[in-house]
Design a protein around this motif. Sequence first.
Motif, mmCIF file in Angstrom:
data_model
loop_
_atom_site.group_PDB
_atom_site.id
_atom_site.type_symbol
_atom_site.label_atom_id
_atom_site.label_comp_id
_atom_site.label_asym_id
_atom_site.label_seq_id
_atom_site.Cartn_x
_atom_site.Cartn_y
_atom_site.Cartn_z
ATOM 1 N N LEU A 107 0.827 -1.196 0.000
ATOM 2 C CA LEU A 107 0.000 0.000 0.000
ATOM 3 C C LEU A 107 0.868 1.256 0.000
ATOM 4 N N LYS A 108 0.381 2.290 -0.665
ATOM 5 C CA LYS A 108 1.020 3.597 -0.603
ATOM 6 C C LYS A 108 0.290 4.439 0.434
ATOM 7 N N LEU A 109 1.035 4.987 1.384
ATOM 8 C CA LEU A 109 0.485 5.851 2.426
ATOM 9 C C LEU A 109 0.876 7.291 2.112
ATOM 10 N N HIS A 110 -0.135 8.131 1.899
ATOM 11 C CA HIS A 110 0.088 9.556 1.593
ATOM 12 C C HIS A 110 -0.538 10.345 2.742
ATOM 13 N N LYS A 111 0.271 11.131 3.469
ATOM 14 C CA LYS A 111 -0.244 11.733 4.698
ATOM 15 C C LYS A 111 0.283 13.155 4.896
ATOM 16 N N SER A 112 -0.401 13.895 5.765
ATOM 17 C CA SER A 112 0.084 15.207 6.175
ATOM 18 C C SER A 112 -0.351 15.489 7.603
ATOM 19 N N CYS A 166 -8.452 3.552 1.292
ATOM 20 C CA CYS A 166 -9.333 4.339 2.147
ATOM 21 C C CYS A 166 -8.610 5.571 2.660
ATOM 22 N N CYS A 167 -9.381 6.509 3.249
ATOM 23 C CA CYS A 167 -8.831 7.751 3.787
ATOM 24 C C CYS A 167 -9.353 7.988 5.199
ATOM 25 N N PHE A 168 -8.558 8.712 5.997
ATOM 26 C CA PHE A 168 -8.938 9.030 7.369
ATOM 27 C C PHE A 168 -8.554 10.467 7.678
ATOM 28 N N GLY A 169 -9.432 11.155 8.409
ATOM 29 C CA GLY A 169 -9.165 12.533 8.793
ATOM 30 C C GLY A 169 -9.795 12.846 10.140
ATOM 31 N N LYS A 184 -13.073 8.890 5.918
ATOM 32 C CA LYS A 184 -13.592 9.906 5.010
ATOM 33 C C LYS A 184 -13.488 9.417 3.563
ATOM 34 N N GLU A 185 -14.297 10.007 2.710
ATOM 35 C CA GLU A 185 -14.242 9.651 1.293
ATOM 36 C C GLU A 185 -12.906 10.091 0.676
ATOM 37 N N THR A 186 -12.516 11.328 1.000
ATOM 38 C CA THR A 186 -11.252 11.859 0.494
ATOM 39 C C THR A 186 -10.611 12.743 1.564
ATOM 40 N N VAL A 187 -9.316 12.932 1.460
ATOM 41 C CA VAL A 187 -8.578 13.872 2.305
ATOM 42 C C VAL A 187 -7.690 14.698 1.391
ATOM 43 N N ASN A 188 -7.750 15.995 1.547
ATOM 44 C CA ASN A 188 -6.881 16.886 0.767
ATOM 45 C C ASN A 188 -5.517 16.923 1.455
ATOM 46 N N VAL A 189 -4.701 15.942 1.150
ATOM 47 C CA VAL A 189 -3.401 15.806 1.805
ATOM 48 C C VAL A 189 -2.538 17.027 1.492
ATOM 49 N N THR A 236 -5.308 17.693 7.923
ATOM 50 C CA THR A 236 -4.676 16.646 8.721
ATOM 51 C C THR A 236 -5.316 15.320 8.354
ATOM 52 N N GLY A 237 -4.514 14.349 7.989
ATOM 53 C CA GLY A 237 -5.072 13.047 7.647
ATOM 54 C C GLY A 237 -4.195 12.289 6.670
ATOM 55 N N PHE A 238 -4.754 11.186 6.163
ATOM 56 C CA PHE A 238 -3.981 10.345 5.249
ATOM 57 C C PHE A 238 -4.893 9.464 4.423
ATOM 58 N N CYS A 239 -4.344 8.972 3.328
ATOM 59 C CA CYS A 239 -5.019 7.994 2.477
ATOM 60 C C CYS A 239 -4.064 6.836 2.212
ATOM 61 N N VAL A 240 -4.632 5.641 2.093
ATOM 62 C CA VAL A 240 -3.832 4.488 1.675
ATOM 63 C C VAL A 240 -4.424 3.935 0.388
ATOM 64 N N GLU A 241 -3.535 3.544 -0.506
ATOM 65 C CA GLU A 241 -3.945 3.021 -1.810
ATOM 66 C C GLU A 241 -3.264 1.679 -2.041
ATOM 67 N N ILE A 242 -4.046 0.671 -2.395
ATOM 68 C CA ILE A 242 -3.470 -0.642 -2.697
ATOM 69 C C ILE A 242 -2.802 -0.588 -4.068
#
Length: 390
Positions: free
Chosen positions: A34-39, A88-91, A100-105, A109-115
């Motif tokens: 998974l790719k983790l994109h966070k801020s 999925c995304c979390f904020g 959350k559906e999306t997070v504006n990284v 504050t939050g992150f998304c993971v992509e398989i």
Amino acid sequence: MVKLYTKIKQKPEDFVVEELPILEPKESGNFYLLKLHKSNTSTLEAVRILSRFLKIPLKEIGFAGLKDKFAVTTQYLTIPDSYTVESCCFGIKNNRWVRKETVNVGKETGFCVEILGKVNRKLNLGDLKGNRFTITVRNFEKNLRGKFYRNLEIVKSYGFPNYFGEQRFGSVKSRDDFVLRYILKGDFDGALRSYFFGKSTVDYWGDWKKLYKTLSPALEEYEKDLIKGLMRGLPAEKAFRILPKNVRLMFNFAFQSFLWNETLREYVEMKYPFVRIPFINNWKLSYYLKVHDFKHLEKLEIPYTGHVYKPEDPKLKKVMKKVFKKYGVKEEWFDKETAGMVVMTDGLRKAIVKPEDFRILEKTKKHVKLQFTLPPGSYATVLLRFLIKG
């Protein structure tokens, strides 16, 4: 002295870190990649939230490194394919983590993971080619510019000391108060007190119900479980083991990293003209200004304890002895098994590092944007302290 974080981390997007992965996604394998994109979220915080929401044990989530919290970062995770995983995304909403559906990284504050696909093994710490940094330095006044370009020439010629950065010391709550020092002495009550309060005096320590009521709003779930264990009458050592192993190991990393930094600082000051620069917790880092034996320094590796990897450099040997004596390090601590882990292990770390592909992407009278790559385990903030504050 210029305060570093008034220059480089005014906004998360001022500090962008991209992990250069060692694993390539495939169609089949035993683990999801998974790719983790966070801020504005630490790696451990993101992993804990993912673990809680997806009901995956924390120990099953693999990652290669700890990325800055106040930054925009991209890194990679592995999870066994025996678990149900999805992008999925979390904020944050109403001061609570939510899905959350999306997070504006970068803006939130939050992150998304992509398989990305699958791989055949778990990621472990250090499993990466390096990290690419894109950093904006703000308030780039005239007096700072001269210092910056002068120090950049030193870095281009000699690299910079490979100190551990402040992320390595997240478990240190007050100056020189290391949880591991209590553990090594068998004082688990002191270790827990240090973990929660550093060296601060707490008059209600031992009143576990009051402790829980006072701290619980800001605690992780496992920290709440730890205090609940104390409330049930668990001895301090057993309660301490409720902390996840990767958290317990952070106490070991923090103390060993401090000793290693002190060894390198003393070595630099013994051999080279240097400048001493403030670090966290009133500690100092020393940076050389000129090197007369660069071929030697470039190859030099400093051991963590020296009980397996004996230092050959006589000056390094002398410095290690001095540092260990100063901080009361005992040989019987090396490779000691305690609290469900082996601590004070030996290893080697390069004394200096040279950034690769260093480029100035933008420059104005008010800011400069830099890009460079560092090997695994090296810290951009350590380089920037010298460039900005040296």
